[in-house]
Design an enzyme around this catalytic site. Sequence first.
Site, PDB file in Angstrom:
ATOM      1  CG  ASN A   9      -0.491  -3.761   2.320  1.00  0.00           C
ATOM      2  OD1 ASN A   9      -0.815  -3.193   1.287  1.00  0.00           O
ATOM      3  ND2 ASN A   9       0.741  -3.702   2.800  1.00  0.00           N
ATOM      4  NE  ARG A  11       0.770   0.578   2.622  1.00  0.00           N
ATOM      5  CZ  ARG A  11       1.703   0.312   1.727  1.00  0.00           C
ATOM      6  NH1 ARG A  11       1.771  -0.859   1.149  1.00  0.00           N
ATOM      7  NH2 ARG A  11       2.577   1.233   1.405  1.00  0.00           N
ATOM      8  CG  HIS A  52       7.934   4.335   4.005  1.00  0.00           C
ATOM      9  ND1 HIS A  52       9.176   4.650   3.485  1.00  0.00           N
ATOM     10  CD2 HIS A  52       7.568   3.169   3.437  1.00  0.00           C
ATOM     11  CE1 HIS A  52       9.539   3.716   2.629  1.00  0.00           C
ATOM     12  NE2 HIS A  52       8.574   2.809   2.585  1.00  0.00           N
ATOM     13  NE  ARG A  78      10.153   2.933  -5.284  1.00  0.00           N
ATOM     14  CZ  ARG A  78       9.592   2.770  -4.096  1.00  0.00           C
ATOM     15  NH1 ARG A  78       9.842   3.608  -3.099  1.00  0.00           N
ATOM     16  NH2 ARG A  78       8.745   1.781  -3.897  1.00  0.00           N
ATOM     17  CD  GLU A  81       4.900  -0.219   7.194  1.00  0.00           C
ATOM     18  OE1 GLU A  81       5.605  -1.245   7.027  1.00  0.00           O
ATOM     19  OE2 GLU A  81       4.749   0.651   6.342  1.00  0.00           O
TER      20      GLU A  81
END
Length: 398
Positions: A7, A91, A180, A241, A384
């Site tokens: 990743n 990823r 996601h 955010r 993940e």
Amino acid sequence: MNILVINCGSSSLKYQLLDTETKQPSAKGLVERIGMPGSVLTHRKAGGEKEIITAEITNHTIAIKLVLDALVNPEYGVVKDLKEIEAVGHRVVHGGEKFAQSVLIDDEVIKAIEECVELAPLHNPPNIAGIEACKDLMPGVPQVAVFDTAFHQTMPPEAFIYGLPYELYEQYKIRKYGFHGTSHKYVSQRAAALLGRPLEDLKLISCHLGNGSSITAIDGGKSVETSMGFTPLEGLMMGTRSGDLDPAIVSYIMQKEDLTSKRVNDFLNKKCGVLGVSGVSSDFRDIEGAAEEGNYRAQLALNVFAHDVKKYIGSYAAVLNGADAIIFTAGLGENSATMRESIAGNLSYLGVEIDPEKNKIRGQEIDISTEDARCRVLVIPTNEELMIAMDTYEVVKG
Ligand code: ADP
């Protein structure tokens, strides 16, 4: 099969070497400060001590070379020869509309990922750098791209089209993509296993609540609606955010604060969310701590967040026409009993009822509902890396 999961961020690289049979990592680690002074690799063999390797790591190729060296190191490595690594799973953040599933990487795929750079300028370039580096250093080893957006490509047009002229979708590909996806896919599969029911028969609402947060409506294993949008800024209020806003606020802030489009984008991504509301931190642990001590803005941030989550769960129950289970995952979802309680406390109309004792458990796969609750509430730690490894395995096996 031994699969290396990579990743790559702009200045960091996370990795795990996973065995698809045991589903456990034999080693994992992190390279930080790539291209900066003070770059370092932290590597840990399963059950072993942390190894800290400092070196001048000027680019992703050097970072991956160091990772491969660590994996074959006689002392703290886990394979004798790089040939024991049978595939690499990468990823990749944005696959646009081109990728609805994971794919074996070839030159054409790299070109298509490059074409998505416009949609994810911060994420796709380092992802490509990682792929190129592995291609150079491990020639002949199959490489697979696993996209954050792919799982959401099953959304119907009524879910992904914005209220903008249709030409903007055709010209600029402005639409909802969702992110996601690897996490939502993983927890939905685990939910089916935990409930002992086929995924195809289930209506699930998956709440990935971490630093970045998103909620997905999953019907029969397919994403039909998700809260993140064209970028990961849409949806729930997050660590830093803003999440959903009246779009008119953006130009209003630009005028009032004399901000360029780049600066307002940075502001909405980095200075807002629970950090902006609480003024305390972007970390929910700090905010929960401050709220306990009576900090009004910290409590307000938690209340707004829980309210946002409830609102999305309600609207996704409407989209799905009911829900068999609600899943909580990621840092906050897996660990915060108080947040789960404040969200689930108000969902009795859906048939949700959580058992306060079971809810105390953290970081474990568990159904926290009372015995006869109609809609189950599940806590499922996300993984993940494992999902990327399993997808890579499936693609390589063909
Ligand atoms: P990401 O992968 O998006 O960076 P994570 O899934 O690791 O994020 O989640 C990080 C968030 O989870 C942080 O805000 C952190 O405060 C929160 N978190 C982790 N553990 C706990 C806990 N025990 N209680 C409350 N929040 C927690």
